[in-house]
Design a protein around this motif. Structure first.
Motif, mmCIF file in Angstrom:
data_model
loop_
_atom_site.group_PDB
_atom_site.id
_atom_site.type_symbol
_atom_site.label_atom_id
_atom_site.label_comp_id
_atom_site.label_asym_id
_atom_site.label_seq_id
_atom_site.Cartn_x
_atom_site.Cartn_y
_atom_site.Cartn_z
ATOM 1 N N PRO A 198 -9.360 9.165 -16.061
ATOM 2 C CA PRO A 198 -9.028 9.928 -15.698
ATOM 3 C C PRO A 198 -7.512 8.569 -14.470
ATOM 4 C CG PRO A 198 -10.184 10.962 -14.232
ATOM 5 C CD PRO A 198 -10.571 9.932 -15.038
ATOM 6 N N LEU A 199 -6.078 9.029 -14.339
ATOM 7 C CA LEU A 199 -4.982 8.863 -13.648
ATOM 8 C C LEU A 199 -5.790 8.199 -12.041
ATOM 9 C CD1 LEU A 199 -1.672 9.849 -14.341
ATOM 10 C CD2 LEU A 199 -2.983 7.575 -15.059
ATOM 11 N N HIS A 200 -5.934 9.343 -11.627
ATOM 12 C CA HIS A 200 -6.422 8.381 -10.474
ATOM 13 C C HIS A 200 -8.098 7.675 -10.064
ATOM 14 C CE1 HIS A 200 -9.810 11.632 -10.115
ATOM 15 N NE2 HIS A 200 -10.200 11.532 -9.554
ATOM 16 N N GLN A 201 -9.134 7.314 -11.021
ATOM 17 C CA GLN A 201 -10.283 6.753 -11.117
ATOM 18 C C GLN A 201 -9.406 4.943 -10.946
ATOM 19 O OE1 GLN A 201 -12.992 8.306 -10.390
ATOM 20 N NE2 GLN A 201 -13.274 6.875 -10.062
ATOM 21 N N PRO A 202 -8.634 5.008 -11.671
ATOM 22 C CA PRO A 202 -9.082 3.562 -11.508
ATOM 23 C C PRO A 202 -8.021 2.527 -10.374
ATOM 24 C CG PRO A 202 -7.341 3.995 -13.104
ATOM 25 C CD PRO A 202 -8.011 5.285 -12.722
ATOM 26 N N VAL A 203 -6.781 3.787 -9.221
ATOM 27 C CA VAL A 203 -6.456 3.192 -8.448
ATOM 28 C C VAL A 203 -7.679 4.131 -6.929
ATOM 29 C CG1 VAL A 203 -4.627 4.431 -6.841
ATOM 30 C CG2 VAL A 203 -4.301 4.651 -9.046
ATOM 31 N N LEU A 204 -9.031 4.352 -6.869
ATOM 32 C CA LEU A 204 -9.780 4.569 -6.378
ATOM 33 C C LEU A 204 -10.648 2.984 -5.971
ATOM 34 C CD1 LEU A 204 -11.722 6.403 -4.150
ATOM 35 C CD2 LEU A 204 -12.550 7.450 -6.870
ATOM 36 N N ALA A 205 -11.254 2.811 -7.628
ATOM 37 C CA ALA A 205 -11.374 1.899 -7.681
ATOM 38 C C ALA A 205 -10.728 0.602 -7.189
ATOM 39 C CB ALA A 205 -11.378 1.141 -9.159
ATOM 40 N N TYR A 206 -9.823 -0.044 -7.059
ATOM 41 C CA TYR A 206 -8.529 -0.677 -6.339
ATOM 42 C C TYR A 206 -8.764 -0.551 -5.104
ATOM 43 C CZ TYR A 206 -4.232 -2.210 -4.366
ATOM 44 O OH TYR A 206 -3.098 -3.150 -4.048
ATOM 45 N N GLU A 207 -8.797 1.028 -4.534
ATOM 46 C CA GLU A 207 -8.838 0.444 -2.969
ATOM 47 C C GLU A 207 -10.165 0.416 -2.669
ATOM 48 O OE1 GLU A 207 -6.639 2.120 -1.037
ATOM 49 O OE2 GLU A 207 -5.103 1.465 -2.062
ATOM 50 N N VAL A 208 -11.232 0.941 -3.365
ATOM 51 C CA VAL A 208 -12.305 0.364 -2.984
ATOM 52 C C VAL A 208 -12.555 -1.110 -2.654
ATOM 53 C CG1 VAL A 208 -14.939 0.068 -3.371
ATOM 54 C CG2 VAL A 208 -13.948 2.133 -3.674
ATOM 55 N N GLU A 209 -12.113 -1.938 -3.997
ATOM 56 C CA GLU A 209 -11.495 -3.371 -3.983
ATOM 57 C C GLU A 209 -11.245 -4.266 -2.981
ATOM 58 O OE1 GLU A 209 -10.137 -6.939 -7.380
ATOM 59 O OE2 GLU A 209 -11.633 -5.111 -8.040
ATOM 60 N N GLN A 210 -9.967 -3.504 -2.629
ATOM 61 C CA GLN A 210 -8.735 -3.869 -1.547
ATOM 62 C C GLN A 210 -9.445 -3.663 0.087
ATOM 63 O OE1 GLN A 210 -5.507 -5.344 -2.444
ATOM 64 N NE2 GLN A 210 -6.999 -5.803 -3.651
ATOM 65 N N LYS A 211 -9.933 -2.486 -0.119
ATOM 66 C CA LYS A 211 -10.645 -2.040 1.335
ATOM 67 C C LYS A 211 -11.832 -2.996 1.635
ATOM 68 C CE LYS A 211 -6.620 1.580 2.460
ATOM 69 N NZ LYS A 211 -6.098 0.705 1.219
#
Length: 301
Positions: free
Chosen positions: A21-34
């Motif tokens: 779903p659209l939100h999942q790669p953004v969640l992965a991005y947040e995990v990696e960035q933070k």
């Protein structure tokens, strides 16, 4: 993954290839960035949404009078108005977005999403969406992630700042984030979600940033309310399957092109537009005199 995606087309292609779903790669991005766990990211999103809800409540229940006097409890006045032009739900949307932005103008606590100058739009949109459709907080938080992904791409290819691209870049981006989040939260397709972003940008394109006296109050507060309304109307158009004709990435490129060509006086400098009206200049003088602090003469001491 220093950046999520270069454009909306890449985001859509990724989700089509992975089934995410659209939100999942953004969640992965947040995990990696933070450098945090998914649970910590969800917790942070919840805190942000709680602050948004608190801002809506504060704007409608506490004294919202700014130091300049230009902001003076507008949200409460709308809520109490005996003449109702809008449906009850539409009126709530306007009062919530306006009230949350008044909290910012009165130095209260807000979420800059994507900026403080546009901080009433997502709270007004998301709180109203949740009430209308009885969505749980988790659905809203997923919508927030999608909104964040939208902002990342707009920032990369255009701007989120009024000082760079005018108010179209600031309230326009926030409205696009809200519109995309609405469609996503209501089960719209990726195409419909991105169509909502495109339609919103088309509606906001060209809006200048002309704050009276250089303060983020007039016309910023009322623009937050109107941008929230545009977010809802664009979402309705998109989720019905109406084609925006111009693809979303090309709309973002147009946003950037218009921002680059906009004269400096229309980019948060308070040199043009409403800030340059006779009344605007009168207010500017009053605000400047009011803010002057007479310091003691060191020589005399």
């Amino acid at each position: 993954m220093s950046l999520l995606f270069n454009d909306f087309a890449s985001w859509q292609a990724h989700c089509a290839a992975t089934g995410e779903p659209l939100h999942q790669p953004v969640l992965a991005y947040e995990v990696e960035q933070k450098g945090r766990t998914e649970e910590e990211i969800w917790s942070g999103l919840q805190r942000a949404y709680d602050v948004m809800r608190d801002a809506v409540h504060t704007g409608l229940t506490q004294n919202m009078t700014s130091r300049s006097g230009m902001v003076n409890n507008g949200a409460k006045k709308i809520a109490a108005s005996p003449v109702t032009v809008l449906s009850p739900e539409f009126k709530q949307l306007v009062t919530r977005a306006l009230g949350a932005k008044e909290v910012n103008s009165c130095m209260g606590r807000v979420v800059a999403a994507p900026t403080a100058g546009a901080s009433g739009i997502l709270p007004g949109v998301l709180v109203t969406l949740q009430d209308l459709h009885q969505l749980d907080d988790r659905a809203i938080l997923e919508g927030l992630l999608v909104a964040a992904g939208i902002a990342l791409i707009i920032e990369q290819n255009a701007s989120l700042a009024g000082a760079v691209g005018g108010c179209q870049a600031e309230t326009g981006s926030a409205a696009a984030m809200g519109s995309g989040a609405i469609v996503y939260c209501l089960g719209g397709s990726i195409e419909e979600t991105f169509a909502a972003v495109a339609i919103t940008i088309q509606c906001m394109l060209g809006l200048v940033c002309d704050p009276v006296a250089g303060l983020v109050e007039v016309p910023c507060v009322v623009r937050n309310a109107s941008a929230a309304a545009i977010a809802f109307s664009s979402a309705q158009i998109a989720i019905a399957g109406v084609d925006p004709v111009i693809p979303v990435d090309q709309c973002v490129a147009a946003l950037g092109e218009v921002g680059q060509s906009m004269e400096t006086r229309y980019k948060e400098t308070a040199l043009g537009g409403l800030a340059n009206t006779t009344r605007g200049r009168e207010i500017e003088k009053m605000v400047l005199v009011q803010d002057v602090q007479i310091l003691p003469d060191e020589d005399a001491q």
